[in-house]
Design an enzyme around this catalytic site. Structure first.
Site, PDB file in Angstrom:
ATOM      1  N   ASP A 280       4.315  12.477 -27.126  1.00  0.00           N
ATOM      2  CA  ASP A 280       5.614  13.146 -27.018  1.00  0.00           C
ATOM      3  C   ASP A 280       5.346  14.608 -26.649  1.00  0.00           C
ATOM      4  O   ASP A 280       4.227  15.116 -26.817  1.00  0.00           O
ATOM      5  CB  ASP A 280       6.337  13.022 -28.367  1.00  0.00           C
ATOM      6  CG  ASP A 280       7.680  13.728 -28.377  1.00  0.00           C
ATOM      7  OD1 ASP A 280       8.366  13.740 -27.326  1.00  0.00           O
ATOM      8  OD2 ASP A 280       8.050  14.269 -29.431  1.00  0.00           O
TER       9      ASP A 280
ATOM     10  N   ASP B 270       7.163  12.711 -33.159  1.00  0.00           N
ATOM     11  CA  ASP B 270       7.607  13.277 -34.436  1.00  0.00           C
ATOM     12  C   ASP B 270       8.915  12.659 -34.914  1.00  0.00           C
ATOM     13  O   ASP B 270       9.515  13.147 -35.874  1.00  0.00           O
ATOM     14  CB  ASP B 270       7.728  14.806 -34.351  1.00  0.00           C
ATOM     15  CG  ASP B 270       8.735  15.267 -33.306  1.00  0.00           C
ATOM     16  OD1 ASP B 270       9.102  14.447 -32.435  1.00  0.00           O
ATOM     17  OD2 ASP B 270       9.150  16.434 -33.366  1.00  0.00           O
TER      18      ASP B 270
END
Length: 204
Positions: free
Chosen positions: A10, A175
């Site tokens: 990410d 996350d």
């Protein structure tokens, strides 16, 4: 990790540190006091930004929406500066780790992001020891270009097909628990790391 050949990272919160408070304050200074309600939350941006992030509206339409919220004749530069205040830095040790990992793994980036943020990041965040953004990743997948967003499982299916990789040989760092759960449903191994945390210990 013995079977892992591919790493998917990410962007926001995993690589680049985010400062939502700075973004809110910057927009408040431009007269948009409702920015925290109308545009930002912890993981999923709302309304205007969600449309921008999914590629359903242009940067120009996003800026026009911000002008309506502010009821001021803001310039593109003012809006972009406030919007990009969300983006802090990518710690150099993470960039160094990516370069090291690229010798051992196929490295991909998969991000829910928008054209304004990504253009800024390309210009400011990846210049390290003479390297630029394309030197850190074998492939880059961005929500606004794909018209898909995490945690929609279809975006993970697309990445697997396009990169010609197997889920059981792939490790995903994000996350967001919901994003990780979507990846896990396809057989991808995941690590859900706290935003802005150090994940490099996974590869020691």
């Amino acid at each position: 990790m013995d079977r892992i050949k591919n790493l998917i990272f990410d962007f926001g919160g995993v690589l680049i540190n985010l400062d939502r408070t700075a973004c809110r304050m910057a927009f408040e200074q431009l007269g948009i006091d409702s920015i925290h309600e109308s545009v930002l939350d912890d993981y999923r941006q709302k309304e205007l930004f969600m449309q921008l992030e999914s590629g359903n509206i242009s940067a120009a339409a996003f800026r026009a929406g911000m002008r309506r919220l502010s009821e001021r004749n803001l310039t593109d530069a003012q809006i972009d500066k406030a919007w990009n205040a969300m983006l802090a830095d990518i710690p150099s040790y993470k960039l160094e780790c990516l370069l090291h990992l690229k010798h051992r793994y196929h490295i991909l980036l998969l991000s829910n992001t928008n054209c304004i943020h990504w253009q800024w990041a390309v210009q400011h965040s990846f210049h390290y020891k003479g390297y630029e953004v394309d030197d850190f990743f074998d492939r880059i997948y961005l929500s606004y270009e794909l018209h898909m967003q995490k945690p929609d499982v279809e975006i993970f299916k697309y990445v697997l097909r396009d990169a010609v990789i197997l889920p059981e040989e792939t490790f995903f760092l994000d996350d967001s628990a919901s994003n990780c759960s979507a990846a896990e449903s396809l057989g991808i191994q995941t690590y859900c790391c706290p935003a802005s945390s150090d994940w490099t210990f996974l590869f020691e």
